[in-house]
Design an enzyme around this catalytic site. Structure first.
Site, PDB file in Angstrom:
ATOM      1  N   ILE A  74       0.824  -1.214   0.000  1.00 38.98           N
ATOM      2  CA  ILE A  74       0.000   0.000   0.000  1.00 38.98           C
ATOM      3  C   ILE A  74       0.858   1.265   0.000  1.00 38.98           C
ATOM      4  CG2 ILE A  74      -1.939  -1.186   1.100  1.00 38.98           C
ATOM      5  CD1 ILE A  74      -1.117   0.127   3.753  1.00 38.98           C
ATOM      6  N   LYS A  75       2.119   1.142   0.415  1.00 39.86           N
ATOM      7  CA  LYS A  75       3.065   2.274   0.442  1.00 39.86           C
ATOM      8  C   LYS A  75       2.449   3.548   1.002  1.00 39.86           C
ATOM      9  CE  LYS A  75       6.109   0.591  -3.282  1.00 39.86           C
ATOM     10  NZ  LYS A  75       5.305  -0.505  -3.871  1.00 39.86           N
ATOM     11  N   ARG A  76       1.682   3.426   2.082  1.00 39.29           N
ATOM     12  CA  ARG A  76       1.115   4.608   2.699  1.00 39.29           C
ATOM     13  C   ARG A  76       2.185   5.285   3.564  1.00 39.29           C
ATOM     14  NH1 ARG A  76      -2.253   2.920  -0.815  1.00 39.29           N
ATOM     15  NH2 ARG A  76      -4.423   2.498  -0.267  1.00 39.29           N
ATOM     16  N   THR A 117       3.427  -2.326   3.310  1.00 39.71           N
ATOM     17  CA  THR A 117       4.583  -1.506   2.953  1.00 39.71           C
ATOM     18  C   THR A 117       4.277  -0.059   3.312  1.00 39.71           C
ATOM     19  OG1 THR A 117       3.744  -1.246   0.694  1.00 39.71           O
ATOM     20  CG2 THR A 117       5.316  -3.019   1.068  1.00 39.71           C
TER      21      THR A 117
END
EC number: 4.1.1.23
Lengths: 289, 289
Positions: B96-98, B123
Site C-alpha cells: 500500500i506504500k502509505r 509496505t
C-alpha cells in the site's frame, strides 16, 4: 485548466480548504443512529457540512485513510461524497499521498483521475522519484487535473528526511524536491500564473516561509497544519501571494467545532460554517486582502 | 512473531513472493466472460493462481493500486483475496506504500491491520518521517503484524531522492533511512534474528547489495524488481543470508506467464506454477542453498 478554476474560486471564496477527515468518533450520535450503513452516515455528515459551507470555500479535501479504515462501506462513503461535490461543481482534493513505480502509478491515476474515486486534485509522495509522476502528466496536460506533491510537511517528523542537508550545496532536501517540481510544473501553468503541479507545504514551520514563497512563485500550495496542528492565520499567510496562491486546510477545527457547544449535536453543520467564517477572517486579516 | 512465521515459511518454501497485481488485461478472456462482477473475476483469477502455487511460496503480495483502479468492486476483489489467503494460513503483504502524519497513519493502521483489508504485513513510505511509523508499532509489538518500509526502490527514479548524498558524511540518503529503521527495529526482533520492521530494497541496483546486507544484518528484505524490471536470480541472491532474510517479488513474470503458451488461457494457473518453480530454482542455485 483546473488550477485556474481553483485560483478563481480562491479569489471569490477565500483560502479555506475544508478537510473532511470524517472519523466516526467525530460524528454526532443522533446522526449515527439515523442511518444503518456506515457509508450513509459518513455521506450525510459530509453533505450537511458541505451544504452549509460551500458558498464560503474554494475546495474540499478528503483524507482517504479515514474512509479506508471503514473498509468497503467507508470507501463507498468517500465515493458518494466526492460524487456529490462534483455534482455541485465544487473542487475536490483526494488526499491519498500515493507514490509508486510507473506501472503502479498508472493504476493509481486510473483510480483517482478516472474511476469511481475521481477527484480534481490528488496528493502524491515523491520518495520513489520523479518518474513516478509521469503517469499523471497526461491528465494534467489535458487541463482537467492537478496534483499537490509533498514538499515539506507539518508533522514533527518532517525533519527526519525533508530537512536533511544535501551535498554539495548543503541545502535542505525539500528544496531539491521543490526545484524539480517547479521545473516540471513550468509546462503546466494556467493563465493565473500558477502550475497545476502544486506542493504540500506545512504551515507549522514558518522560518523559511518567505524563502519558499519567493523561490516558487508559480507554485500553488496546499497548506495543512492550521488549528489543531498549531499554525496560525499569520503563519499560513506567509505562504500566500496577494491572498492567493494557496489554500489552507483545516479538518478537525471545522468538522468537530460543534463539540464546544451545548446544542452542537443538532447544529454541527452550523458550527462548521461558523468555524470556516472565523478561519477565513483570520487568514484574510493577516494576508491583507 | 509474524517475522518468525515468514522466516519459517522461507525455510520451507523458498523465497518467491507472488505479486498479485491483477490488471484486468492480464486475465484470460474466458475467465472474464464467466463472471459478471469485477470482484469475482479478480478473485477467481487470484484464487486459481494461489491454489496452484501455495505449496511453493512463503508469501503473497497484493499491490492495492490494481484493485483501487476498479473502484469499490475492485477493492472487494482485494478483500476477498486476502480473506482467502488468510483462511488457508498463507502470509499476506498489502503493498500500500502509505505514509502520513500520525492521526492519519492511525487510520491506515486500522484499515490494513484490523479492518476488512487486514493483512500480515504492509509496505510504508518514510518521506514524512519516522513519527509516521508510531501508530503501527503497537501492532508490531503484539507480534501479529510487520511492515516493510521503502529504503531503496527498483525504479530508475530511485536516484532522484534516495541516492542524494547527505551531509556531513556524504552518505546516500537511503542509508540514513536504513540506519534509523534498523535502530527502531531492534526492539521487534523475532527468535529468527530478523525484525518485524523490514525494508523494501529493489533488486535492480546491485552495486551496494553486499554493503546493504552487511549493514542491516537483522533486517528482512522485500525485494522487488525480479524479471520484468531486470533483476536476475544472481542479483537478488546478494540480498539474502544463507538463503533466508528476504523474499523476492515477481508479479507479471508469474501471473502472465501463460501468455507465452498456446493453451495458456485455459491453463494460466499451471503456467504460473511453472514460472514460480523456475524462479525459485534460479534464486536457490545462486544463493547456494
Amino acid at each position: 485548466m483546473i488550477i485556474d478554476r481553483l485560483f478563481n474560486e480562491v479569489e471569490k471564496n477565500g483560502n479555506v480548504c475544508v478537510g473532511l477527515d470524517s472519523h466516526l468518533d467525530y460524528i454526532p450520535v443522533n446522526l449515527k443512529e439515523k442511518y444503518q450503513d456506515i457509508d450513509e452516515v459518513l455521506f450525510k455528515y459530509n453533505k450537511e457540512i458541505i451544504d452549509k459551507t460551500c458558498d464560503l470555500v474554494p475546495v474540499y479535501k478528503l483524507q482517504i485513510a479515514y474512509y479506508e479504515a471503514y473498509g468497503i462501506k467507508g470507501l463507498l462513503g468517500y465515493k458518494k461524497t466526492i460524487e456529490y461535490l462534483r455534482s455541485i461543481k465544487k473542487i475536490t482534493i483526494g488526499d491519498i499521498k500515493r507514490g509508486d513505480i510507473s506501472s503502479t502509478a498508472e493504476m493509481y491515476a486510473k483510480a483517482h483521475f478516472e474511476g469511481e474515486f475521481e477527484v480534481d486534485f490528488i496528493t502524491l509522495n515523491p520518495y520513489l522519484g520523479f518518474d513516478t509522476l509521469t503517469p499523471f502528466l497526461k491528465y494534467i496536460e489535458s487541463g482537467e487535473k492537478g496534483v499537490f506533491v509533498l514538499l515539506r510537511t507539518s508533522n514533527p517528523g518532517a525533519k527526519d528526511i525533508q530537512y536533511l542537508k544535501v551535498s554539495p550545496k548543503d541545502e535542505y532536501l525539500y528544496y531539491i524536491v521543490g526545484d524539480k517540481l517547479n521545473e516540471i510544473g513550468t509546462k503546466y501553468r494556467g493563465s493565473c500564473g500558477y502550475s497545476s503541479i502544486g506542493a504540500v507545504v506545512g504551515g507549522t514551520h514558518v522560518d523559511e516561509a518567505k524563502e519558499i514563497r519567493n523561490r516558487y512563485k508559480n507554485m500553488f500550495f496546499l497548506i495543512p497544519g492550521y488549528g489543531h496542528q498549531g499554525a496560525t492565520g499569520k503563519d499560513v499567510s506567509l505562504y500566500l501571494n496577494n491572498g492567493n496562491g494557496g489554500v489552507i486546510n483545516s479538518s478537525r477545527g471545522i468538522i468537530t467545532a460543534y463539540k464546544n457547544y451545548e446544542d452542537g449535536n443538532q447544529r454541527f453543520a452550523d458550527y462548521a460554517r461558523k468555524a470556516v467564517l472565523e478561519m477565513r477572517e483570520d487568514i484574510q486579516s493577516e494576508s491583507g486582502v
